[in-house]
Design an enzyme around this catalytic site. Structure first.
Site, PDB file in Angstrom:
ATOM      1  CG  ASN A 146      -1.988   1.127   1.082  1.00 54.16           C
ATOM      2  OD1 ASN A 146      -2.806   1.119   0.172  1.00 54.16           O
ATOM      3  ND2 ASN A 146      -1.940   2.083   1.990  1.00 54.16           N
ATOM      4  CG  ASP A 147       1.382   3.318   3.625  1.00 53.81           C
ATOM      5  OD1 ASP A 147       0.369   3.880   3.197  1.00 53.81           O
ATOM      6  OD2 ASP A 147       1.470   2.863   4.780  1.00 53.81           O
TER       7      ASP A 147
END
Length: 466
Positions: free
Chosen positions: A392-393
């Protein structure tokens, strides 16, 4: 006999260094673990002949400790799941710090008992007393902090604060611990020693509680370094050469890794420890227009099978689903379709340093197919398809484009530069840090929702049928 013991400790320390060096490469990491293990066996056996081990009763106690500790380690290592590996590392880091703290407590109590009211420094020597106190506070902080890190990673503890003005409590506990250390240094009483360790343990708890899950890989690495440092100090207090060398090497390596990971996030260590970012879900940061476009696993399989170049970005979701073996099966099928496949690893992917490398190695992925961020980032622009599983990040374009985002400035994998992006994700929510991912709304991104094990399995069956 004492000379033989010291030479054995020196040999063990050399094996620790050789093992640590070998662990720097996935190709030799297994060998490095074995060398370090042999060194630990030599150091343990040599301890039985150390002059300080007097009487059969002490030897019996040592054997009991070895059986309990070794049995626990063997059992947990056999049973631990890949998703629980970060928790196990956090616990083992903590136990190492707790051991160093316990040694410091015993040394200080012995010094206090012998010194009466004249201060432990009088009996132990100023340098030994200072290092015992430093080792005590560092080991205690590493122990209690690691236990909180374990609880957060295991989702047993989700609080981001214990009291109002939490950071001021950190400052107050640090000052209190320092004052108690001065008191212990100048007294021969056991009561201030007890208060000193209570304050140090509380400090470790209060420092770690506000730190969010997104920062846990850095925190685990830091506590590993602190444990090594504390062990080195205890080696000086005990006059143990093996502990001095091993603790110093582990501490130095851990601190280097910690700063490298902080750099990979474009944040200072102070910011990670005291900003509280990631402790609670962040509000949506993106003002980008658009919506997620969903495709099925079959569509994703066709896209990759007819591509020339595919890059796979693994994340924690891959570990949760235990889909690494299915993923490697799919890669082997893509190779039969003459597709060039590579793996891209971000330095802070997963929940601990090297988590994704270990996961892929478990599935038998060759090391020459795995590339770090700096090695592969320029290749995304010429790639037909990027497959992201559970990350994700580390792939969020907001880190480059949105100055209001908590992750702004963090180096990321430039997956959005590829022609097509496939994201395998269990749901539509934000990632572990709670930051909304702008990638999911891009025109070249397609979402494949579902458990990674099932999704990749369906992709495998589709490619087989082509």
């Amino acid at each position: 006999m004492d000379l033989a013991v010291q030479l054995s400790y020196f040999a063990a320390a050399v094996l620790f260094i050789i093992g640590l060096k070998a662990m720097s490469s996935p190709v030799t990491a297994r060998r490095g673990v074995m060398w370090a293990g042999v060194g630990m066996v030599i150091a343990t056996v040599a301890t039985l002949f150390h002059p300080s081990v007097e009487g059969v009763s002490n030897v019996v106690l040592i054997f009991i400790a070895i059986v309990i500790g070794g049995g626990f380690a063997w059992y947990t290592a056999i049973k631990v799941k890949m998703t629980e590996m970060p928790q196990m590392v956090a616990v083992y880091n903590g136990l190492g710090g707790g051991s160093a703290g316990a040694i410091a407590a015993v040394s200080l109590l012995q010094g206090a008992r012998a010194a009466d009211d004249t201060g432990v420094a009088t009996q132990m020597g100023s340098d030994v007393a200072v290092l015992a106190l430093l080792g005590g506070v560092i080991g205690s902080v590493a122990f209690s902090g690691s236990m909180i890190a374990w609880a957060k990673l295991d989702e047993r503890f989700k609080k981001s604060t214990l009291v109002e003005n939490h950071q001021w409590w950190n400052v107050g506990l640090a000052v209190l611990t320092l004052l108690l250390a001065v008191w212990v240094y100048h007294t021969g009483s056991g009561f201030p020693i007890l208060l000193f360790f209570i304050a140090a343990l509380a400090l470790g708890i209060f420092i770690t509680v506000p730190i969010g899950g997104a920062d846990m890989p850095v925190v685990i690495s830091l506590f590993n370094a602190l444990t090594g440092l504390a062990v080195g100090f205890k080696g000086y207090v005990l006059g143990n050469l093996a502990l001095i060398i091993a603790g110093t090497v582990v501490g130095a390596a851990g601190m280097l890794l910690t700063f490298l990971m902080a750099k990979a996030m474009n944040r200072s260590l102070v910011n990670i420890l005291f900003s509280g970012f990631g402790a609670a879900p962040a509000a949506a940061q993106s003002d980008e227009e658009g919506e997620m476009r969903e495709v099925g696993p079959e569509d994703g399989a066709y896209m990759m099978a007819y591509a020339d170049r595919v890059i796979i970005v693994p994340g924690y979701g891959l570990a949760v689903a235990q889909a690494q073996h299915k993923l490697w099966e799919m890669v082997e099928l893509l190779h039969k379709h003459d597709v060039d496949v590579k793996f891209a690893i971000h330095p802070v992917a997963g929940r601990m340093p090297g988590h994704m490398n270990v996961l892929l190695a478990e599935a038998g992925v060759p090391y020459d197919m795995i590339f770090d961020m700096d090695e592969i980032n320029e290749e995304f622009e010429g790639t037909d398809v990027v497959l992201i599983i559970g990350a994700n990040d580390v792939v969020n374009p907001a880190a480059r484009e949105d100055e209001s985002s908590p992750i702004y400035g963090m180096p990321i994998l430039n997956v959005d530069y590829a022609e097509n992006v496939l994201v395998v994700k269990r749901g539509r929510g934000a990632g572990f840090s709670g930051v909304e991912n702008k990638l999911f709304l891009r025109d070249n991104t397609r979402m494949v929702f579902g458990d990674a094990q099932k999704v990749v399995g369906e992709m495998v069956q589709t490619v087989k049928g082509m």
